[in-house]
Design a protein around this motif. Sequence first.
Motif, short mmCIF file in Angstrom:
data_model
loop_
_atom_site.label_atom_id
_atom_site.label_comp_id
_atom_site.label_asym_id
_atom_site.label_seq_id
_atom_site.Cartn_x
_atom_site.Cartn_y
_atom_site.Cartn_z
N SER B 2 0.83 -1.21 0.00
CA SER B 2 0.00 0.00 0.00
C SER B 2 0.87 1.26 0.00
CB SER B 2 -0.91 0.00 1.21
OG SER B 2 -0.11 -0.08 2.39
N ASP B 3 2.04 1.18 0.64
CA ASP B 3 2.90 2.37 0.66
C ASP B 3 3.74 2.49 -0.61
OD1 ASP B 3 4.95 0.84 3.23
OD2 ASP B 3 4.37 0.17 1.22
N LEU B 5 2.53 3.06 -3.50
CA LEU B 5 1.99 4.23 -4.20
C LEU B 5 2.58 5.51 -3.63
CD1 LEU B 5 -1.74 3.09 -4.53
CD2 LEU B 5 0.08 3.01 -6.24
N GLU B 6 2.76 5.55 -2.32
CA GLU B 6 3.36 6.74 -1.69
C GLU B 6 4.80 6.91 -2.15
OE1 GLU B 6 1.67 8.98 -0.23
OE2 GLU B 6 -0.03 7.64 -0.63
N ARG B 7 5.54 5.79 -2.15
CA ARG B 7 6.95 5.86 -2.58
C ARG B 7 7.05 6.36 -4.01
NH1 ARG B 7 7.50 0.97 0.05
NH2 ARG B 7 7.74 -0.26 -1.85
N ARG B 9 4.87 8.16 -5.68
CA ARG B 9 4.50 9.57 -5.76
C ARG B 9 5.68 10.42 -5.30
NH1 ARG B 9 -0.94 11.07 -5.59
NH2 ARG B 9 -1.41 9.18 -4.43
N GLY B 10 6.35 9.95 -4.24
CA GLY B 10 7.51 10.67 -3.73
C GLY B 10 8.63 10.76 -4.75
N MET B 15 0.48 10.06 -10.81
CA MET B 15 -0.33 8.93 -10.38
C MET B 15 -1.57 8.80 -11.27
SD MET B 15 -0.23 6.42 -8.55
CE MET B 15 1.33 7.04 -7.88
N ARG B 20 -1.96 2.84 -10.75
CA ARG B 20 -2.48 2.41 -9.47
C ARG B 20 -2.94 0.95 -9.55
NH1 ARG B 20 -4.13 6.73 -6.78
NH2 ARG B 20 -5.03 7.51 -8.72
N GLU B 66 11.41 -1.71 -7.34
CA GLU B 66 10.23 -2.15 -6.57
C GLU B 66 9.82 -3.56 -6.95
OE1 GLU B 66 8.87 -0.54 -4.20
OE2 GLU B 66 9.70 1.47 -4.40
#
Lengths: 136, 136
Positions: B2-3, B5-7, B9-10, B15, B20, B66
């Motif tokens: 789930s994180d 997507l955060e990574r 975006r960072g 996005m 997604r 990833e």
Amino acid sequence: MSDLLERLRGRGWRMTSQRRVVAEVLDGDHVHLTADEVHARAAARLPEISRATVYNTLGELVVLGEVSEVATDGRAKRYDPNGHTPHQHLVCSGCGSIRDVRPTGNLLAGLPQEERFGFTLSAVEVTYRGLCPDCA
Amino acid sequence: MSDLLERLRGRGWRMTSQRRVVAEVLDGDHVHLTADEVHARAAARLPEISRATVYNTLGELVVLGEVSEVATDGRAKRYDPNGHTPHQHLVCSGCGSIRDVRPTGNLLAGLPQEERFGFTLSAVEVTYRGLCPDCA
DNA sequence: TTCTTGACTTGGACTCCGTCCATCGTAGGA
DNA sequence: TCCTACGATGGACGGAGTCCAAGTCAAGAA
């Protein structure tokens, strides 16, 4: 590899010029040709040989254990005539060249029981990657 | 995952719904889908997603570290979302199922100096083969 | 030596996996 | 809300490998 032809004949292989040429092309150490490379070299000696025959013959040699398939990149499979002596591969990340290597120790033993998920292990394939002297 | 997507975006990723969905499809342990399988599952949620987008996204995830590519057979590459924890693979010779495994010891150390041919080693890939409990 | 036959070869069509590219759409900043 | 550069689309393309019907020939039989 010269006695390869004898071994094949002993197994009931019909000896054709095509099969002879394919076996001769695969002779040597550190040989890791793609099927197309085998075809090109075979065609230099026997111009009419077809791709299908090269694929057929390579597949038969693999089944007989005389040759092993190596897939070190996502591209075409390579064929390794060193089928009788167990070994692993060392691949240059730069130029893609491949060497046959013999690591020490029991490779299967490296996988602890609780990491085997109930599988019955039978083989290990190891690919070492790095840069060869020319690319480093 | 789930994180993930955060990574992403960072890292400046734009996005999109397609990215997604691809990331969500790859969530989980022991997941080793082919690109076509990823596409099929993604298309179940987002019918218009194209194969090219799936390939593009998978390729980007690989570059970012990833996801890793796994080529255990001569067929299509498989994509392994377990990109952050180093591991090897255990493949069933019967059904082709794949498990992530962690062998003990230093795998690089198994290759003696005289077998390195002057290469600078950087990585090892190991594929254990055997029969899973269902196929044995 | 010639004959016979089934194993082998041929080449072209086909499938599968993956890439490329011109065009269109849209996420996200101004 | 508008702009625009980044991302998505889908169809064409290319490489690797398989398949198949028809033709060829190695090697045993006579």
